[in-house]
Enzyme design. Structure first.
Site, PDB file in Angstrom:
ATOM      1  N   PHE A 191      28.331  52.052 -18.402  1.00 56.43           N
ATOM      2  CA  PHE A 191      28.342  52.196 -19.863  1.00 56.43           C
ATOM      3  C   PHE A 191      27.919  50.928 -20.589  1.00 56.43           C
ATOM      4  O   PHE A 191      27.455  50.991 -21.723  1.00 56.43           O
ATOM      5  CB  PHE A 191      29.746  52.626 -20.347  1.00 56.43           C
ATOM      6  CG  PHE A 191      30.737  51.493 -20.431  1.00 56.43           C
ATOM      7  CD1 PHE A 191      30.752  50.635 -21.532  1.00 56.43           C
ATOM      8  CD2 PHE A 191      31.661  51.263 -19.422  1.00 56.43           C
ATOM      9  CE1 PHE A 191      31.660  49.582 -21.614  1.00 56.43           C
ATOM     10  CE2 PHE A 191      32.563  50.213 -19.494  1.00 56.43           C
ATOM     11  CZ  PHE A 191      32.560  49.377 -20.593  1.00 56.43           C
ATOM     12  N   LYS A 226      20.521  58.864 -14.120  1.00 59.57           N
ATOM     13  CA  LYS A 226      21.826  59.472 -14.451  1.00 59.57           C
ATOM     14  C   LYS A 226      22.582  58.415 -15.245  1.00 59.57           C
ATOM     15  O   LYS A 226      23.195  57.505 -14.691  1.00 59.57           O
ATOM     16  CB  LYS A 226      22.568  59.834 -13.155  1.00 59.57           C
ATOM     17  CG  LYS A 226      23.578  60.966 -13.277  1.00 59.57           C
ATOM     18  CD  LYS A 226      24.687  60.755 -14.282  1.00 59.57           C
ATOM     19  CE  LYS A 226      25.732  59.775 -13.840  1.00 59.57           C
ATOM     20  NZ  LYS A 226      26.707  59.419 -14.908  1.00 59.57           N
ATOM     21  N   GLU A 255      28.080  58.876 -18.742  1.00 55.30           N
ATOM     22  CA  GLU A 255      28.392  59.934 -19.707  1.00 55.30           C
ATOM     23  C   GLU A 255      29.023  59.362 -20.982  1.00 55.30           C
ATOM     24  O   GLU A 255      29.127  60.041 -21.989  1.00 55.30           O
ATOM     25  CB  GLU A 255      29.295  61.002 -19.076  1.00 55.30           C
ATOM     26  CG  GLU A 255      30.684  60.544 -18.647  1.00 55.30           C
ATOM     27  CD  GLU A 255      30.716  59.879 -17.265  1.00 55.30           C
ATOM     28  OE1 GLU A 255      29.744  59.192 -16.896  1.00 55.30           O
ATOM     29  OE2 GLU A 255      31.734  60.042 -16.560  1.00 55.30           O
ATOM     30  N   SER A 263      31.317  50.073 -11.217  1.00 57.34           N
ATOM     31  CA  SER A 263      32.500  49.413 -10.654  1.00 57.34           C
ATOM     32  C   SER A 263      32.396  49.349  -9.125  1.00 57.34           C
ATOM     33  O   SER A 263      31.706  50.166  -8.495  1.00 57.34           O
ATOM     34  CB  SER A 263      33.757  50.170 -11.067  1.00 57.34           C
ATOM     35  OG  SER A 263      33.649  51.508 -10.652  1.00 57.34           O
ATOM     36  N   CYS A 281      29.323  42.296 -16.699  1.00 57.44           N
ATOM     37  CA  CYS A 281      29.593  41.919 -15.307  1.00 57.44           C
ATOM     38  C   CYS A 281      29.361  40.428 -15.106  1.00 57.44           C
ATOM     39  O   CYS A 281      29.753  39.875 -14.098  1.00 57.44           O
ATOM     40  CB  CYS A 281      28.710  42.717 -14.365  1.00 57.44           C
ATOM     41  SG  CYS A 281      26.989  42.284 -14.526  1.00 57.44           S
ATOM     42  N   GLU A 304      39.158  42.695 -11.374  1.00 58.78           N
ATOM     43  CA  GLU A 304      38.314  42.701 -12.580  1.00 58.78           C
ATOM     44  C   GLU A 304      39.067  43.419 -13.694  1.00 58.78           C
ATOM     45  O   GLU A 304      39.534  44.547 -13.495  1.00 58.78           O
ATOM     46  CB  GLU A 304      37.003  43.443 -12.297  1.00 58.78           C
ATOM     47  CG  GLU A 304      36.091  43.482 -13.515  1.00 58.78           C
ATOM     48  CD  GLU A 304      34.793  44.251 -13.261  1.00 58.78           C
ATOM     49  OE1 GLU A 304      34.862  45.372 -12.737  1.00 58.78           O
ATOM     50  OE2 GLU A 304      33.727  43.716 -13.595  1.00 58.78           O
TER      51      GLU A 304
HETATM   52  P1  NAD Z   1      31.830  53.194 -13.385  1.00 57.31           P
HETATM   53  O1  NAD Z   1      31.828  52.811 -11.965  1.00 57.31           O
HETATM   54  O2  NAD Z   1      33.034  53.878 -13.938  1.00 57.31           O
HETATM   55  O3  NAD Z   1      30.589  54.172 -13.704  1.00 57.31           O
HETATM   56  C1  NAD Z   1      29.277  53.842 -13.318  1.00 57.31           C
HETATM   57  C2  NAD Z   1      28.503  55.142 -13.072  1.00 57.31           C
HETATM   58  O4  NAD Z   1      29.108  55.857 -12.003  1.00 57.31           O
HETATM   59  C3  NAD Z   1      28.480  56.083 -14.269  1.00 57.31           C
HETATM   60  O5  NAD Z   1      27.200  56.645 -14.370  1.00 57.31           O
HETATM   61  C4  NAD Z   1      29.532  57.120 -13.936  1.00 57.31           C
HETATM   62  O6  NAD Z   1      29.234  58.397 -14.458  1.00 57.31           O
HETATM   63  C5  NAD Z   1      29.499  57.175 -12.412  1.00 57.31           C
HETATM   64  N1  NAD Z   1      30.810  57.414 -11.813  1.00 57.31           N
HETATM   65  C6  NAD Z   1      32.032  57.063 -12.297  1.00 57.31           C
HETATM   66  N2  NAD Z   1      32.999  57.416 -11.431  1.00 57.31           N
HETATM   67  C7  NAD Z   1      32.387  58.006 -10.368  1.00 57.31           C
HETATM   68  C8  NAD Z   1      32.859  58.565  -9.145  1.00 57.31           C
HETATM   69  N3  NAD Z   1      34.144  58.607  -8.846  1.00 57.31           N
HETATM   70  N4  NAD Z   1      31.950  59.066  -8.279  1.00 57.31           N
HETATM   71  C9  NAD Z   1      30.627  59.029  -8.565  1.00 57.31           C
HETATM   72  N5  NAD Z   1      30.138  58.508  -9.717  1.00 57.31           N
HETATM   73  C10 NAD Z   1      30.994  58.001 -10.608  1.00 57.31           C
HETATM   74  O7  NAD Z   1      31.508  51.867 -14.225  1.00 57.31           O
HETATM   75  P2  NAD Z   1      31.545  51.671 -15.805  1.00 57.31           P
HETATM   76  O8  NAD Z   1      32.977  51.627 -16.250  1.00 57.31           O
HETATM   77  O9  NAD Z   1      30.606  52.604 -16.470  1.00 57.31           O
HETATM   78  O10 NAD Z   1      30.898  50.216 -15.938  1.00 57.31           O
HETATM   79  C11 NAD Z   1      31.637  49.030 -15.825  1.00 57.31           C
HETATM   80  C12 NAD Z   1      31.550  48.457 -14.426  1.00 57.31           C
HETATM   81  O11 NAD Z   1      30.200  48.213 -14.072  1.00 57.31           O
HETATM   82  C13 NAD Z   1      32.258  47.112 -14.292  1.00 57.31           C
HETATM   83  O12 NAD Z   1      32.933  47.083 -13.068  1.00 57.31           O
HETATM   84  C14 NAD Z   1      31.117  46.116 -14.302  1.00 57.31           C
HETATM   85  O13 NAD Z   1      31.397  44.881 -13.681  1.00 57.31           O
HETATM   86  C15 NAD Z   1      30.083  46.875 -13.567  1.00 57.31           C
HETATM   87  N6  NAD Z   1      28.741  46.353 -13.825  1.00 57.31           N
HETATM   88  C16 NAD Z   1      28.159  45.634 -12.824  1.00 57.31           C
HETATM   89  C17 NAD Z   1      26.909  45.064 -13.026  1.00 57.31           C
HETATM   90  C18 NAD Z   1      26.262  44.252 -11.944  1.00 57.31           C
HETATM   91  O14 NAD Z   1      25.114  43.892 -12.094  1.00 57.31           O
HETATM   92  N7  NAD Z   1      26.934  43.944 -10.852  1.00 57.31           N
HETATM   93  C19 NAD Z   1      26.240  45.262 -14.251  1.00 57.31           C
HETATM   94  C20 NAD Z   1      26.864  46.016 -15.244  1.00 57.31           C
HETATM   95  C21 NAD Z   1      28.128  46.563 -15.017  1.00 57.31           C
END
Ligand code: NAD
Length: 494
Positions: A157, A181, A184, A234, A289, A385
């Site tokens: 997000f 994708k 959401e 994450s 991140c 985190e």
């Molecule tokens: P998230 O893991 O909740 O969601 C990321 C994506 O995965 C979304 O598209 C979501 O729909 C999907 N998703 C969520 N739960 C899922 C599941 N159980 N199974 C399959 N798909 C699933 O992450 P978020 O809250 O949207 O974003 C924040 C996180 O992203 C933080 O941990 C941040 O550090 C990380 N992030 C990392 C970087 C990097 O470069 N390392 C960059 C940006 C964000």
């Protein structure tokens, strides 16, 4: 203060399937709320596995002719897309800020970084010329880079435009057909990117969008026609997706969460350091991140720490700092602050209950900058985190002790050292395990063509996501060995 203009009416999001906007049949719709005001600004379909199959099918039917399109022609379309991004910069920045709770300035910076990745991808013509040489008399070897086919990118997000643009400009220019994708929680910006890809003239099916959550992701991972997956989000989901995708023989690069350490040496420049630390942990309300979330205070840096608390406490809440993505995240952060306090940390700045002035923001999701001092490395606040504007300060007696804490982290995204000594800086550059290191820089994001990626639980898979690593990730190599007879017998030769 930058101002966020929310969309005037609710935006209905659609999947982009074979070049057409479609609402997947029978999929439930989810409200998209702006973190700033709680207002519903969009509705997004949660696509089922059957809906995902339709998108993959449409993409697959475009794959062969796109792969056969000369790189030069593919590049020309990216030129147009890049131009359209510039023309739509203000609109896109506003939309990304509205749905992700980012500041408009940060959303704009993310878009500019996306444009930088496009510019790298525009240079692929020069980088991707392959290799060709005579390996023995009359025998030549050629190295060809070929696309993988249908590939997908699953994004988080917090960077609705930049993170997808770490992926698709490179993937598509290299001849793959790409399915995005989006999270959401932030589907609106993704739809505008899809609109601009269409306007740039990409053939139907080359760039697709499938909205949804876990079910849509699981379906992409399971689909045999999806050959590569790039994920950013994450660590828990990154680890799962890496395991599931790899098990099926797919190529997977999954970037995860982070716990970035900012090491403050006693000889650090006080002004520069205090402001850089505050910008790092409060920028985008800490939802980056690359945000610094732990200060490792080496020796006596008392007045510098007091200045960090003073500056952070003076930050005005509202669209100048950014909002928290949803109410659940605010609760999670408040609980983490409670827990750290009960474990013995000293809460020297409490942002709980702080809100911007004015009724307009009353239903938004807010947490002011919060600072926990005397955190121990074994506490949750130091290890996990938190992803919000919460800074933990760990006191360490020496630089070696600081490095030991940093290197014991399960993550490995970024680390920074603040010092005026070249020797101290170099000791940290060489000694940390993190993939991205800053010297007197609070958010050490490498600029293109330097690639982006961490180590440890911040990255599952091999290589980085942008720069020359992208060239390797989105292509496979074909090696051709040719031998011709010295001359033909045909009389027509001479
Ligand atoms: P998230 O893991 O909740 O969601 C990321 C994506 O995965 C979304 O598209 C979501 O729909 C999907 N998703 C969520 N739960 C899922 C599941 N159980 N199974 C399959 N798909 C699933 O992450 P978020 O809250 O949207 O974003 C924040 C996180 O992203 C933080 O941990 C941040 O550090 C990380 N992030 C990392 C970087 C990097 O470069 N390392 C960059 C940006 C964000």
């Amino acid at each position: 203060m930058s101002f966020v203009e929310l969309p005037e009416s609710v935006v209905p999001c659609r999947n982009l399937v074979g070049g057409e906007w479609q609402l997947p049949q029978g999929s439930p719709l989810l409200d998209v709320r702006s973190p700033y005001t709680g207002t519903v600004i969009g509705r997004v379909p949660l696509t089922s596995a059957a809906g995902v199959s339709q998108v993959v099918e449409a993409a697959r039917s475009a794959a062969d002719s796109w792969a056969a399109t000369p790189l030069r022609e593919r590049t020309q379309l990216l030129f147009r897309f890049r131009h359209l991004l510039e023309q739509n910069l203000a609109r896109l920045a506003n939309l990304a800020a509205s749905e992700a709770g980012k500041t408009v300035a940060e959303a704009r910076a993310g878009l500019l970084k996306g444009i930088e990745v496009c510019e790298f991808a525009l240079s692929l013509q020069n980088l991707d010329s392959g290799a060709h040489m005579e390996v023995s008399r009359g025998v030549t070897c050629e190295l060809r880079r070929e696309p993988l086919g249908v590939v997908a990118g699953i994004t988080p997000f917090n960077f609705p435009a930049m993170v997808p643009m770490w992926m698709f400009p490179i993937a598509v220019t290299l001849g793959n057909v790409f399915i995005h994708k989006p999270s959401e929680k932030v589907p609106l910006t993704a739809c505008v990117l899809g609109e601009l890809m269409r306007e740039a003239g990409y053939p139907a099916g080359v760039f697709s969008i499938v909205h949804g959550g876990k079910e849509a992701v699981d379906a992409l991972v399971a689909h045999p026609d999806v050959k590569a997956l790039a994920f950013v989000g994450s660590s828990a989901v990154a680890r799962h997706l890496y395991a599931e995708g790899s098990k099926r023989g797919k190529r997977v690069l999954a970037l995860g969460g982070a716990k970035n350490h900012l090491i403050v040496a006693p000889d650090a420049d006080p002004e520069l350091t205090a402001q850089a630390v505050v910008d790092s942990f409060t920028g985008c309300a800490g939802q980056r991140c690359m945000a610094g979330s732990v200060v490792l205070a080496v020796g006596n840096v008392e007045s510098l720490l007091a200045d960090i608390v003073r500056r952070a406490g003076g930050i005005e809440m509202g669209p100048g700092m950014g909002a928290i993505i949803d109410k659940g995240a605010v609760e999670r952060l408040e609980t983490a602050i409670d827990q750290a306090s009960s474990e013995g940390a000293k809460l020297v700045l409490d942002g709980r209950g702080r809100r911007p002035k004015g009724d307009a923001w009353a239903q938004g999701n807010w947490l002011g900058p919060s600072i926990l001092d005397h955190v121990r490395p074994d506490m949750e606040a130091a290890r996990r985190e938190l992803f919000g504007p919460v800074l933990s300060i760990i006191r360490v007696p020496t630089l070696s002790a600081a490095l030991a804490v940093e290197n014991a982290s399960s993550y490995g995204n970024a680390a920074s050292i603040f010092t005026t000594s070249g020797v101290v800086a170099q000791t940290v550059v060489e000694g940390v395990r993190a993939g991205m290191v800053g010297v007197n820089v609070g958010v050490p994001v490498p600029r293109e063509p330097f690639s982006f990626g961490g180590t440890g639980e911040s990255r599952f898979g091999h290589g980085d996501i942008t720069g020359p690593s992208g060239l390797d990730f989105w292509t496979q190599l074909k090696k051709v060995t040719r031998k011709w007879s010295a001359r033909t017998d045909g009389s027509w030769m001479s």
